[in-house]
Design a protein around this motif. Structure first.
Motif, PDB file in Angstrom:
ATOM      1  N   VAL A  13      -6.306   2.266   0.351  1.00  0.00           N
ATOM      2  CA  VAL A  13      -4.926   1.895   0.679  1.00  0.00           C
ATOM      3  C   VAL A  13      -4.888   1.018   1.921  1.00  0.00           C
ATOM      4  CG1 VAL A  13      -2.657   2.774   1.332  1.00  0.00           C
ATOM      5  CG2 VAL A  13      -3.997   3.958  -0.426  1.00  0.00           C
ATOM      6  N   TYR A  17      -3.408  -3.182   2.727  1.00  0.00           N
ATOM      7  CA  TYR A  17      -2.568  -3.722   3.800  1.00  0.00           C
ATOM      8  C   TYR A  17      -3.313  -4.749   4.649  1.00  0.00           C
ATOM      9  CZ  TYR A  17       1.016  -0.364   2.562  1.00  0.00           C
ATOM     10  OH  TYR A  17       1.983   0.328   1.887  1.00  0.00           O
ATOM     11  N   THR A 360      -3.562  -3.307  -7.617  1.00  0.00           N
ATOM     12  CA  THR A 360      -2.201  -3.479  -7.125  1.00  0.00           C
ATOM     13  C   THR A 360      -1.774  -4.940  -7.227  1.00  0.00           C
ATOM     14  OG1 THR A 360      -3.046  -3.827  -4.888  1.00  0.00           O
ATOM     15  CG2 THR A 360      -2.378  -1.599  -5.450  1.00  0.00           C
ATOM     16  N   GLY A 364       4.064  -6.041  -4.284  1.00  0.00           N
ATOM     17  CA  GLY A 364       4.625  -4.693  -4.226  1.00  0.00           C
ATOM     18  C   GLY A 364       5.231  -4.210  -5.520  1.00  0.00           C
ATOM     19  N   THR A 413       4.599   0.727  -2.400  1.00  0.00           N
ATOM     20  CA  THR A 413       4.642   0.073  -1.089  1.00  0.00           C
ATOM     21  C   THR A 413       6.009  -0.502  -0.753  1.00  0.00           C
ATOM     22  OG1 THR A 413       4.029  -2.098  -1.970  1.00  0.00           O
ATOM     23  CG2 THR A 413       2.227  -0.600  -1.387  1.00  0.00           C
ATOM     24  N   THR A 416       6.527  -6.388  -0.311  1.00  0.00           N
ATOM     25  CA  THR A 416       5.663  -6.792   0.809  1.00  0.00           C
ATOM     26  C   THR A 416       6.119  -8.113   1.422  1.00  0.00           C
ATOM     27  OG1 THR A 416       4.162  -8.041  -0.620  1.00  0.00           O
ATOM     28  CG2 THR A 416       3.692  -5.688  -0.307  1.00  0.00           C
TER      29      THR A 416
END
Length: 429
Positions: A13, A17, A360, A364, A413, A416
């Motif tokens: 995770v 980011y 991912t 987001g 999330t 983003t």
């Protein structure tokens, strides 16, 4: 779950980011602002990062008397003071897209000789910029977009169609500005394989490599029956009745600059450095991996098995980017997108191998779901069996988000406000 296992999940995770931070508009936009420009500046743009890019321009250029409009997806906005941010529908356009794009194009009325059009472009702009040619309605655009997406057609083929029924895409935004005598600078956060400005948001300020004939061929190959208005327009273009979009060498495009300021590969590089600092061996297997999500999962699974067969002194991390597609088949269509479907297919391929993985979408939102993607743990499939979940059924129904949601393994999330395509990471302890 042990602390060591918890640590692996946390690293996955955290690496996400780290990767998207490399494409944070507030970091990547300011170095490219032409701060010495003395003329009037009009700011336009579209994409999931457009609002954040506009805010970054204002903060980096506070003394400039800026004006303009940018368009972003619903929920992806950011506060600005000079540049207006409008929200519209994505991925299927509606009336809000039409109205927002017209307001954006109206800003070009402020341009004159010696002005600068600063275009802020990012992924998602193709759907957001929806101003059809005369005779084509937004409902027509909506239908053909929806049908092409369902067919699993590659995004560059979809964009070739959209460019040729648009007043903005395929370099036509730049042409409109150049007709006013303005210079054009397009700052681009890339979400496409190859980082070609023509592909990102359908290249509103870039020369177009596709033709009307290509658009017709792609519709045929996808077995999509476009509305008559679109077919008539494309056929007239293919016959030469309607002018083509600008191509390489078109003198009207002099004075237009396109700059890629962030992309998937940079995100993978910083993620690789992150894992190396944690004592692991990162391997970037590609930033341009494309294809049907299930097929990509099979390819990646082979690489995982190869790594599992080798002796390891430290954990190995396989990193990849690109853009998978999903061809929607079956009677029931669930929730999710290419990332969660890739991950579920990978889990099926590896059958409980002791790995951690995450897939991912860096904006987001994965497909038609609400999460960015999901996480796969070594015990995920065993837990699914305990809950009576049939992974194959979820795959066939394209319902991977619900599968991982029931396991508590989604990564949510929120927006983003950037977009550098898919981010996939597999950690082999």
């Amino acid at each position: 779950m042990t602390k060591e296992k918890d640590r692996f999940e946390e690293l996955l995770v955290e690496s996400f980011y780290v990767a998207i931070d490399a494409a944070d508009p507030h970091k990547v936009v300011p170095p490219h602002i032409p701060s010495t420009f003395q003329g009037d500046v009009v700011v336009v743009g579209a994409g999931k990062a457009a609002a954040s890019m506009a805010a970054a321009v204002e903060q980096a250029w506070p003394e400039k008397d800026l004006t303009g409009v940018v368009i972003t997806r619903h929920g992806h906005s950011e506060e600005t003071h000079k540049i207006q941010v409008l929200e519209a529908s994505h991925p299927i356009p509606d009336k809000s897209n039409l109205e927002a794009t017209q307001k954006m194009m109206d800003q070009l009325d402020h341009l004159k000789e010696g002005s600068l059009l600063l275009a802020l472009i990012s992924g998602g702009g193709s759907s957001l910029l929806s101003l059809p040619v005369e005779g084509v309605t937004i409902e027509d655009i909506r239908k053909v977009t929806e049908d092409l997406l369902k067919s699993g057609t590659s995004i560059d083929h979809i964009n070739a169609v959209r460019k040729h029924v648009s007043q903005v895409k395929g370099g036509q935004l730049a042409l409109a500005a150049r007709a006013k005598g303005a210079e054009v600078l397009s700052l681009i956060i890339s979400d496409t394989v190859g980082d070609n400005p023509s592909d990102i948001a359908s290249g509103p300020c870039a020369e177009d490599f596709s033709t009307y004939a290509d658009a017709l061929w792609y519709l045929s190959q996808a077995h999509v029956e476009a509305p008559p208005s679109i077919l008539n327009h494309l056929r007239n273009g293919a016959r030469g009745i309607i002018p083509e979009t600008p191509k390489i060498g078109d003198p009207r495009m002099r004075g237009v600059k396109n700059k890629i300021i962030a992309n998937s590969f940079k995100g993978l590089q910083v993620a690789a450095a992150f894992f190396k600092e944690k004592g692991m061996r990162p391997v970037i297997i590609g930033d341009g991996i494309t294809g049907e999500a299930k097929a990509v999962a099979q390819q990646v699974a082979r690489k995982v098995r190869l790594e599992l067969s080798k002796p390891r002194r430290k954990p190995v991390v396989l990193l990849s980017g690109g853009e998978c597609t999903v061809t929607l088949t079956g009677r029931r269509i669930g929730k999710g997108g290419p990332c969660s479907e890739f991950l579920l297919a990978l889990a099926q391929e590896l059958k409980g191998e002791p790995i951690y993985a995450m897939a991912t979408d860096t904006d987001g939102v994965d497909g038609n779901g609400e999460a960015a993607g999901a996480i796969l743990r070594p015990d995920s499939m065993a837990r699914a069996e305990e809950l009576g979940l049939d992974p194959q059924q979820y795959l066939e129904e394209h319902n991977a988000e619900e599968f991982f949601g029931k396991l508590g393994d989604l990564l949510d999330t929120g927006p983003t406000r950037t977009n550098i395509n898919d981010y996939r990471v597999i950690l082999i302890p």
